[in-house]
Design a protein around this motif. Structure first.
Motif, PDB file in Angstrom:
ATOM      1  N   SER A  68       0.831  -1.210   0.000  1.00  0.00           N
ATOM      2  CA  SER A  68       0.000   0.000   0.000  1.00  0.00           C
ATOM      3  C   SER A  68       0.863   1.255   0.000  1.00  0.00           C
ATOM      4  CB  SER A  68      -0.915  -0.019   1.227  1.00  0.00           C
ATOM      5  OG  SER A  68      -1.671   1.164   1.308  1.00  0.00           O
ATOM      6  N   ALA A  69       1.909   1.242   0.843  1.00  0.00           N
ATOM      7  CA  ALA A  69       2.798   2.409   0.912  1.00  0.00           C
ATOM      8  C   ALA A  69       3.563   2.604  -0.388  1.00  0.00           C
ATOM      9  CB  ALA A  69       3.776   2.246   2.079  1.00  0.00           C
ATOM     10  N   ALA A  70       3.930   1.500  -1.067  1.00  0.00           N
ATOM     11  CA  ALA A  70       4.675   1.586  -2.332  1.00  0.00           C
ATOM     12  C   ALA A  70       3.874   2.334  -3.389  1.00  0.00           C
ATOM     13  CB  ALA A  70       5.027   0.184  -2.821  1.00  0.00           C
ATOM     14  N   LYS A  71       2.559   2.087  -3.422  1.00  0.00           N
ATOM     15  CA  LYS A  71       1.706   2.796  -4.396  1.00  0.00           C
ATOM     16  C   LYS A  71       1.676   4.286  -4.086  1.00  0.00           C
ATOM     17  CE  LYS A  71      -1.312  -1.213  -5.153  1.00  0.00           C
ATOM     18  NZ  LYS A  71      -2.669  -1.772  -4.958  1.00  0.00           N
ATOM     19  N   ARG A  72       1.541   4.608  -2.796  1.00  0.00           N
ATOM     20  CA  ARG A  72       1.491   6.026  -2.421  1.00  0.00           C
ATOM     21  C   ARG A  72       2.824   6.711  -2.682  1.00  0.00           C
ATOM     22  NH1 ARG A  72      -0.350   3.798   2.358  1.00  0.00           N
ATOM     23  NH2 ARG A  72       1.298   4.858   3.552  1.00  0.00           N
ATOM     24  N   LEU A  73       3.937   6.016  -2.358  1.00  0.00           N
ATOM     25  CA  LEU A  73       5.252   6.613  -2.572  1.00  0.00           C
ATOM     26  C   LEU A  73       5.530   6.793  -4.058  1.00  0.00           C
ATOM     27  CD1 LEU A  73       7.916   7.646  -1.460  1.00  0.00           C
ATOM     28  CD2 LEU A  73       8.757   5.295  -1.394  1.00  0.00           C
ATOM     29  N   SER A  74       5.157   5.827  -4.887  1.00  0.00           N
ATOM     30  CA  SER A  74       5.353   5.937  -6.339  1.00  0.00           C
ATOM     31  C   SER A  74       4.631   7.157  -6.876  1.00  0.00           C
ATOM     32  CB  SER A  74       4.845   4.673  -7.035  1.00  0.00           C
ATOM     33  OG  SER A  74       5.561   3.542  -6.620  1.00  0.00           O
ATOM     34  N   HIS A  75       3.381   7.327  -6.446  1.00  0.00           N
ATOM     35  CA  HIS A  75       2.592   8.475  -6.920  1.00  0.00           C
ATOM     36  C   HIS A  75       3.203   9.787  -6.428  1.00  0.00           C
ATOM     37  CE1 HIS A  75      -0.883  10.818  -8.135  1.00  0.00           C
ATOM     38  NE2 HIS A  75      -0.962  11.329  -6.905  1.00  0.00           N
ATOM     39  N   ALA A  76       3.627   9.805  -5.144  1.00  0.00           N
ATOM     40  CA  ALA A  76       4.193  11.036  -4.578  1.00  0.00           C
ATOM     41  C   ALA A  76       5.479  11.434  -5.304  1.00  0.00           C
ATOM     42  CB  ALA A  76       4.460  10.848  -3.088  1.00  0.00           C
ATOM     43  N   ILE A  77       6.329  10.452  -5.629  1.00  0.00           N
ATOM     44  CA  ILE A  77       7.590  10.765  -6.329  1.00  0.00           C
ATOM     45  C   ILE A  77       7.302  11.246  -7.749  1.00  0.00           C
ATOM     46  CG2 ILE A  77       9.708   9.753  -7.249  1.00  0.00           C
ATOM     47  CD1 ILE A  77       9.879   8.040  -4.749  1.00  0.00           C
ATOM     48  N   GLU A  78       6.355  10.625  -8.414  1.00  0.00           N
ATOM     49  CA  GLU A  78       5.996  11.086  -9.763  1.00  0.00           C
ATOM     50  C   GLU A  78       5.521  12.533  -9.738  1.00  0.00           C
ATOM     51  OE1 GLU A  78       3.244   8.446 -11.612  1.00  0.00           O
ATOM     52  OE2 GLU A  78       4.809   7.049 -12.279  1.00  0.00           O
ATOM     53  N   GLN A  79       4.757  12.887  -8.699  1.00  0.00           N
ATOM     54  CA  GLN A  79       4.295  14.270  -8.579  1.00  0.00           C
ATOM     55  C   GLN A  79       5.460  15.220  -8.374  1.00  0.00           C
ATOM     56  OE1 GLN A  79       1.026  13.798  -9.805  1.00  0.00           O
ATOM     57  NE2 GLN A  79       0.679  15.546  -8.435  1.00  0.00           N
ATOM     58  N   GLU A  80       6.415  14.806  -7.538  1.00  0.00           N
ATOM     59  CA  GLU A  80       7.593  15.649  -7.312  1.00  0.00           C
ATOM     60  C   GLU A  80       8.434  15.766  -8.585  1.00  0.00           C
ATOM     61  OE1 GLU A  80       8.445  17.395  -4.670  1.00  0.00           O
ATOM     62  OE2 GLU A  80       6.806  16.731  -3.377  1.00  0.00           O
ATOM     63  N   LEU A  81       8.603  14.640  -9.290  1.00  0.00           N
ATOM     64  CA  LEU A  81       9.396  14.667 -10.524  1.00  0.00           C
ATOM     65  C   LEU A  81       8.739  15.519 -11.602  1.00  0.00           C
ATOM     66  CD1 LEU A  81      10.576  10.932 -10.700  1.00  0.00           C
ATOM     67  CD2 LEU A  81      11.917  12.935 -10.038  1.00  0.00           C
ATOM     68  N   TRP A  82       7.419  15.522 -11.605  1.00  0.00           N
ATOM     69  CA  TRP A  82       6.703  16.380 -12.569  1.00  0.00           C
ATOM     70  C   TRP A  82       7.051  17.844 -12.319  1.00  0.00           C
ATOM     71  CZ3 TRP A  82       2.946  20.222 -12.024  1.00  0.00           C
ATOM     72  CH2 TRP A  82       2.320  20.616 -13.207  1.00  0.00           C
ATOM     73  N   GLN A  83       7.132  18.217 -11.037  1.00  0.00           N
ATOM     74  CA  GLN A  83       7.507  19.595 -10.705  1.00  0.00           C
ATOM     75  C   GLN A  83       8.971  19.878 -11.018  1.00  0.00           C
ATOM     76  OE1 GLN A  83       6.355  20.646  -6.688  1.00  0.00           O
ATOM     77  NE2 GLN A  83       4.501  19.400  -6.797  1.00  0.00           N
ATOM     78  N   LEU A  84       9.788  18.805 -11.138  1.00  0.00           N
ATOM     79  CA  LEU A  84      11.216  18.962 -11.435  1.00  0.00           C
ATOM     80  C   LEU A  84      11.515  18.715 -12.909  1.00  0.00           C
ATOM     81  CD1 LEU A  84      12.618  17.159  -8.261  1.00  0.00           C
ATOM     82  CD2 LEU A  84      12.889  19.582  -8.812  1.00  0.00           C
ATOM     83  N   GLN A  85      10.530  19.013 -13.767  1.00  0.00           N
ATOM     84  CA  GLN A  85      10.702  18.915 -15.217  1.00  0.00           C
ATOM     85  C   GLN A  85      10.977  17.495 -15.692  1.00  0.00           C
ATOM     86  OE1 GLN A  85      10.189  21.711 -17.348  1.00  0.00           O
ATOM     87  NE2 GLN A  85       9.333  22.302 -15.370  1.00  0.00           N
ATOM     88  N   MET A  86      10.376  16.535 -15.005  1.00  0.00           N
ATOM     89  CA  MET A  86      10.446  15.149 -15.444  1.00  0.00           C
ATOM     90  C   MET A  86       9.025  14.592 -15.523  1.00  0.00           C
ATOM     91  SD  MET A  86      13.778  13.752 -13.272  1.00  0.00           S
ATOM     92  CE  MET A  86      13.788  12.131 -14.039  1.00  0.00           C
ATOM     93  N   GLY A  87       8.154  15.358 -16.189  1.00  0.00           N
ATOM     94  CA  GLY A  87       6.735  15.047 -16.249  1.00  0.00           C
ATOM     95  C   GLY A  87       6.399  13.767 -16.973  1.00  0.00           C
ATOM     96  N   SER A  88       7.224  13.379 -17.934  1.00  0.00           N
ATOM     97  CA  SER A  88       6.937  12.158 -18.693  1.00  0.00           C
ATOM     98  C   SER A  88       7.526  10.910 -18.028  1.00  0.00           C
ATOM     99  CB  SER A  88       7.494  12.285 -20.110  1.00  0.00           C
ATOM    100  OG  SER A  88       8.902  12.482 -20.074  1.00  0.00           O
ATOM    101  N   THR A  89       8.155  11.115 -16.883  1.00  0.00           N
ATOM    102  CA  THR A  89       8.803   9.994 -16.190  1.00  0.00           C
ATOM    103  C   THR A  89       7.779   9.160 -15.428  1.00  0.00           C
ATOM    104  OG1 THR A  89      10.846  11.254 -15.931  1.00  0.00           O
ATOM    105  CG2 THR A  89      10.516   9.399 -14.437  1.00  0.00           C
ATOM    106  N   ARG A  90       7.935   7.850 -15.560  1.00  0.00           N
ATOM    107  CA  ARG A  90       7.138   6.934 -14.741  1.00  0.00           C
ATOM    108  C   ARG A  90       8.047   6.349 -13.670  1.00  0.00           C
ATOM    109  NH1 ARG A  90       4.644   2.238 -17.152  1.00  0.00           N
ATOM    110  NH2 ARG A  90       6.339   2.220 -18.681  1.00  0.00           N
ATOM    111  N   PHE A  91       7.547   6.345 -12.456  1.00  0.00           N
ATOM    112  CA  PHE A  91       8.321   5.845 -11.313  1.00  0.00           C
ATOM    113  C   PHE A  91       7.485   4.800 -10.597  1.00  0.00           C
ATOM    114  CE2 PHE A  91      10.017   5.619  -7.075  1.00  0.00           C
ATOM    115  CZ  PHE A  91      11.389   5.811  -7.241  1.00  0.00           C
ATOM    116  N   LEU A  92       8.118   3.700 -10.224  1.00  0.00           N
ATOM    117  CA  LEU A  92       7.407   2.619  -9.545  1.00  0.00           C
ATOM    118  C   LEU A  92       8.294   2.010  -8.464  1.00  0.00           C
ATOM    119  CD1 LEU A  92       4.950   0.616  -9.428  1.00  0.00           C
ATOM    120  CD2 LEU A  92       6.280  -0.839 -10.980  1.00  0.00           C
TER     121      LEU A  92
END
Length: 575
Positions: free
Chosen positions: A372-396
């Motif tokens: 459960s935490a892995a899903k939340r952390l993956s989403h949270a990192i993707e949101q942070e990376l989007w703000q860091l100009q890595m919007g097309s990046t997928r993180f899991l």
């Protein structure tokens, strides 16, 4: 937050006193000016390793002192209380570290002397220093699981603690079972030895203090003749040679005249009468003792044999009879264990299965929380990376559970879960930087600039979790430029809303976003190289940004560009 940092005689710094503020700080300067020395000083304050090489040449010692302003609810106060360090009462915490040119180190917190281990534990609550080398921790999958558990929160960490205790107990039971299984032949050999030793000690029927009594009786029998002669002579001297009769005559003489001087003679007469009766009683006791003296060679031989037996047992099993009896209890227990090996083996196996079952239940619960935490952390990192100009990046955060074997009731192996020190899970950070590309481990796809932004994203997420008030980035923006550099600067500025952020940087995009700008400059003063730290404001800050933009030659155009960057940064931050 860090209010003030004082450094004396550290590397090329002779003396520097710097005051800091809330928000985002940048440290800039030419390469080699000594920017990293300030980070080294903070590292020493936080319990980092120091050496005599860090002491300024010609100085006896280096001194670093840091003053922190910490909120009352911060966890560092609980750590200080546990370590026996008193708080100042005004939410201020002063940490002092000294390094001598001989390589010795001392540390004080609020005036209390602390060990390096204590300082390191305190420092971990105060300062988090992140440098370029820490990118390597992103490539270690074991570190990924630790980050995930920290992100998951207190519930998971509590279950993880319970699991570790169960896992440790399970390993202990398993080790005992395996040792019992593998040592059967040796135990059979030991069983014969134990049986012989038990029989030998038991047959002796030892009693505590017996050896001392036997030695005393032996001494009496060995000296029976000498005792008889001496007692007879003593008796004759008292009773046979008119000794006691003479004493009686003296008493009669005094009795005749005592009435003439009661005060002077009565006490003397009383003493003589008492001595007479005591001497007479002693004589009778000596007579009785003499009649009881026997010379018995057979009894003496028996005592000798018994003492020799006890001495032989002492050589084998212990220095005293209690030691021998204690050893008897020990080997009797070992004998019983070996004789009841099968029964003990069944008990150990049952205990191991019980502990394994408990550990598995905790591991499964731990795994469920992690997924459960892995899903939340993956989403949270993707949101942070989007703000860091890595919007097309997928993180899991990819979760894997390892299969293994566990012991059955019969001792065979059945399919089960592979229990590891941290549970049954392995976590791997997976990344895809371009659309259409598959997710791969970070080590195979991430560039240096991408690693910087991923680490910054993680730090942004964990800043509110670990509550560390001071966050330091040592040139983590290396390898990025353009819009990505701007995104990193904006992220560090946002991060400074929840903690105090410091960054050493060579990028003007990062420097202009700071709330406070410090220039590190190295110069020669009185024929000695020394580093100074100056807080820049208004024109001096524009001049430093212009230098960063234009290099050696600063022009009006670069100054104008620097002013424009600062204006844009102020507007973006809402200043």
């Amino acid at each position: 937050m860090l209010r003030e940092l004082s450094i004396r005689n550290l590397a090329v710094i002779e003396e520097v006193n710097v005051e800091f503020h809330n928000g985002f700080h940048v440290l800039t300067g030419e390469t080699g000016a000594g920017k990293s020395i300030l980070i080294d000083a903070l590292s020493l304050v936080a319990g980092g390793r120091g050496s005599s090489d860090m002491v300024r040449y010609g100085s006896d010692k280096a001194e670093i002192e840091a003053m922190f302003d910490i909120k009352p609810e911060h966890p560092v106060w609980a750590v200080l209380e546990r370590l026996g360090v008193q708080a100042s009462g005004d939410e201020m915490l002063v940490v002092r570290r000294e390094l001598t040119s001989q390589g010795k180190s001392s540390s004080r917190v609020n005036g209390h002397l602390v060990t390096m281990t204590m300082l390191r534990e305190i420092g971990e609550c105060l300062v988090n220093i992140h440098g370029q080398h820490e990118h390597q921790s992103l490539l270690k999958s074991e570190q990924h699981l630790e980050w995930l558990d920290l992100f998951a929160g207190d519930e998971l960490l509590g279950i993880k603690s319970q699991y570790r205790q169960s896992y440790k107990a399970m390993l202990g039971a398993r080790t005992a079972r395996i040792e019992l299984e593998e040592s059967s032949r040796q135990h059979e050999q030991m069983l014969d030895l134990y049986r012989f030793q038990i029989e030998e000690i038991t047959a002796a029927s030892l009693k505590p203090g017996e050896d001392e009594w036997l030695a005393e009786e032996k001494s009496k029998l060995m000296h029976a003749g000498k005792r008889l002669d001496s007692i007879s002579e003593a008796y004759n001297l008292i009773y046979g040679n008119k000794g006691i009769e003479t004493l009686n005559k003296a008493i009669i003489r005094l009795t005749d005249i005592v009435s003439y001087d009661q005060a002077g003679l009565a006490p003397i007469l009383e003493q003589l009468q008492s001595a007479y009766y005591q001497a007479e009683d002693a004589a009778f006791q000596l007579r009785d003792y003499r009649e009881g003296i026997e010379s018995d060679p057979e009894q003496l031989a028996m005592l000798d044999d018994r003492l020799n037996l006890i001495h032989g047992l002492k050589r084998k099993y212990g220095e005293t009879i209690p030691d021998i009896l204690q050893y008897l209890d020990k080997i009797t227990l070992e004998r019983d264990k070996i004789e009841n090996r099968e029964e003990n083996l069944e008990k150990l196996l049952a205990e191991e299965l019980k502990l394994t079952s408990r550990a598995e239940k905790l591991a499964l619960k731990l795994s469920s929380l992690r997924i459960s935490a892995a899903k939340r952390l993956s989403h949270a990192i993707e949101q942070e990376l989007w703000q860091l100009q890595m919007g097309s990046t997928r993180f899991l955060v990819q979760m894997d559970s390892a299969a293994g074997d566990k012991p059955s009731q019969e001792g065979a192996a059945v399919s089960g879960l592979k229990l590891m020190p941290c549970g049954i899970d392995e976590a791997v950070f997976m990344l895809s930087t371009n659309p259409g590309e598959p997710l791969k481990p970070l080590s195979k796809v991430a560039s240096g600039g991408e690693m910087s932004r991923i680490m910054l994203a993680l730090k942004s997420i964990f800043a509110s979790i670990d509550q560390i008030p001071v966050l330091v980035f040592d040139e983590v923006d290396t390898g990025v430029s353009g819009r990505a550099a701007q995104a990193i600067a904006e992220k560090m500025s946002q991060l400074s809303a929840s903690c105090q952020v410091f960054s050493i940087t060579h990028l003007p995009q990062v420097a202009c976003m700071a709330d406070h700008h410090y220039e590190i400059r190295k110069g020669v003063y009185n024929e000695r190289t020394s580093t100074s730290v100056t807080e820049l404001v208004m024109d001096t800050r524009i001049e430093e940004l212009a230098r960063m933009l234009g290099g050696v030659e600063v022009t009006e155009k670069t100054r104008h560009h620097a002013q424009e960057m600062l204006d844009l940064a102020y507007r973006q931050k809402g200043a």
